[in-house]
Scaffold this motif. Structure first.
Motif, short mmCIF file in Angstrom:
data_model
loop_
_atom_site.label_atom_id
_atom_site.label_comp_id
_atom_site.label_asym_id
_atom_site.label_seq_id
_atom_site.Cartn_x
_atom_site.Cartn_y
_atom_site.Cartn_z
N ALA A 69 3.00 83.31 56.59
CA ALA A 69 3.90 82.53 56.73
C ALA A 69 5.21 82.96 57.59
O ALA A 69 6.45 83.14 57.12
N TYR A 70 5.01 83.16 58.93
CA TYR A 70 6.17 83.64 59.90
C TYR A 70 7.18 82.52 60.07
O TYR A 70 6.98 81.11 60.23
N GLY A 71 8.46 83.12 60.14
CA GLY A 71 9.43 82.05 60.62
C GLY A 71 9.39 82.15 62.04
O GLY A 71 8.81 82.79 62.62
N CYS A 96 8.59 74.90 66.80
CA CYS A 96 8.10 74.68 65.45
C CYS A 96 8.69 73.34 64.92
O CYS A 96 7.85 72.88 63.79
N ARG A 97 9.83 72.90 65.16
CA ARG A 97 10.38 71.85 64.57
C ARG A 97 9.59 70.57 64.90
O ARG A 97 9.26 69.82 64.15
N ASP A 100 6.69 70.41 63.12
CA ASP A 100 7.06 70.44 61.57
C ASP A 100 6.33 71.63 60.95
O ASP A 100 5.62 71.62 59.72
N LEU A 102 8.55 74.31 60.11
CA LEU A 102 9.64 75.07 59.60
C LEU A 102 9.94 75.04 58.24
O LEU A 102 9.58 73.86 57.68
N TRP A 103 10.15 76.01 57.47
CA TRP A 103 10.34 76.08 56.12
C TRP A 103 11.62 75.37 55.89
O TRP A 103 12.75 75.19 56.70
N PRO A 104 11.64 74.54 54.81
CA PRO A 104 12.79 73.81 54.37
C PRO A 104 14.23 75.00 54.14
O PRO A 104 13.82 76.02 53.58
N GLN A 105 15.24 74.23 54.42
CA GLN A 105 16.37 75.32 54.35
C GLN A 105 16.72 75.57 52.54
O GLN A 105 16.41 74.55 51.86
N ARG A 106 17.16 76.51 52.19
CA ARG A 106 17.51 76.84 51.03
C ARG A 106 18.86 76.01 50.60
O ARG A 106 19.81 75.80 51.39
#
Length: 297
Positions: A69-71, A96-97, A100, A102-106
């Motif tokens: 799960a690379y960023g 990546c955006r 879709d 990208l991981w959701p922001q914290r």
């Protein structure tokens, strides 16, 4: 325009002067900044053009082959090393955006909101405590030690303190728990603990300890030590009467400072306490021989 001015009986100079003034006073429209056009490709180390569509396929290939799960930053480095691609992380983020990926922001949540200091009228002990850190120097070992003391604003006594080569949030929380254990049997309601914004006092561990002990935690504004005046005054007394007079060679500094704190509580007199020590004044009030003077903080 000459015919229109003649029909209206308006001098042409008047018209052009009005038109010039109107154009001069009209606010200029902001220029639209479109930015640099997206080229739609990137270059390899040999100068070959690789379209964005191919780069997207490579990104998916990396994620599937390595099962990671690379960023976008790590994907940037994999594209550079695996495919010899000249690309920056901003473009990888954009691709990546679009896919879709990208991981959701914290979502950061403030569990314990900051409480600013309030105005107090202190009429008894255990209403308002103040705490802060003080540094001391051990010349023989060329290092500093930390002292955290908790003072009661009403009776001026140091309830509990910590001495050590470090003072972390866990140490500050433990010192606070010691103070509560010493004073809990005598208070009517939990006191307020006031601190500055040091890392030990804004840490989650210290806030959790305050919550567990049912203490309200006030944090003073930045660059406003006057809100913590009583612990700061105590630090000044400690500096003048103990630290400045001693040149510590070894860790005997702990013994000397601890003895000074004990003498401060039992022997050192205060004008506000009718020229008595904190312990003596507490004993007189408990025996009904004196009363606490209200204090505005």
């Amino acid at each position: 325009m000459r015919g229109v001015c003649a029909a209206l009986g308006l001098p042409r100079g008047t018209y052009y002067a009005w038109r010039h003034r109107l154009l001069r006073e009209r606010p200029a429209e902001p220029a639209l900044s479109r930015g640099r056009l997206v080229p739609g490709y990137s270059l390899t180390g040999q100068g070959q053009k690789v379209p964005d569509g191919q780069i997207m396929e490579w990104i998916v290939e990396i994620l599937e082959d390595e099962n990671a799960a690379y960023g976008y930053e790590k994907l940037t480095w994999r594209l550079r090393r695996r495919f010899d691609l000249t690309i920056n992380k901003k473009k990888v983020y954009r691709l990546c955006r679009e896919m879709d990926l990208l991981w959701p922001q914290r979502q950061r949540k403030t569990v314990y909101p900051r409480r600013l200091p309030r105005n107090w009228v202190i009429t008894r002990p255990n209403q308002l405590w103040q705490t802060d850190l003080k540094y001391g120097y051990i010349a023989g070992e060329d290092r500093f030690f930390y002292l955290q003391g908790i003072i009661d604003v009403c009776d001026r006594s140091i309830i509990a303190y910590h001495l050590g080569l470090t003072c972390k949030a866990a140490d500050a929380a433990r010192t606070l728990a010691q103070a509560v254990a010493i004073r809990k049997a005598e208070w009517q309601e939990p006191p307020v603990i006031r601190t500055d914004n040091g890392p030990q006092f804004i840490a989650a561990q210290f806030e959790q300890q305050c919550h567990m002990l049912s203490l309200d935690h006030e944090r003073i504004p930045v660059h406003s030590p006057n809100y913590n005046a009583y612990i700061e005054s105590w630090h000044a007394q400690l500096e003048r009467e103990c630290l400045a007079r001693e040149e510590f060679i070894t860790a005997d500094a702990y013994r000397v400072v601890a003895q000074w704190i004990d003498d401060y509580n039992t022997m050192r007199i205060h004008r506000r306490l009718d020229y008595r020590s904190p312990m003596e004044m507490r004993a007189r009030v408990a025996a009904g021989q004196a009363k606490w003077i209200p204090l505005r903080v």
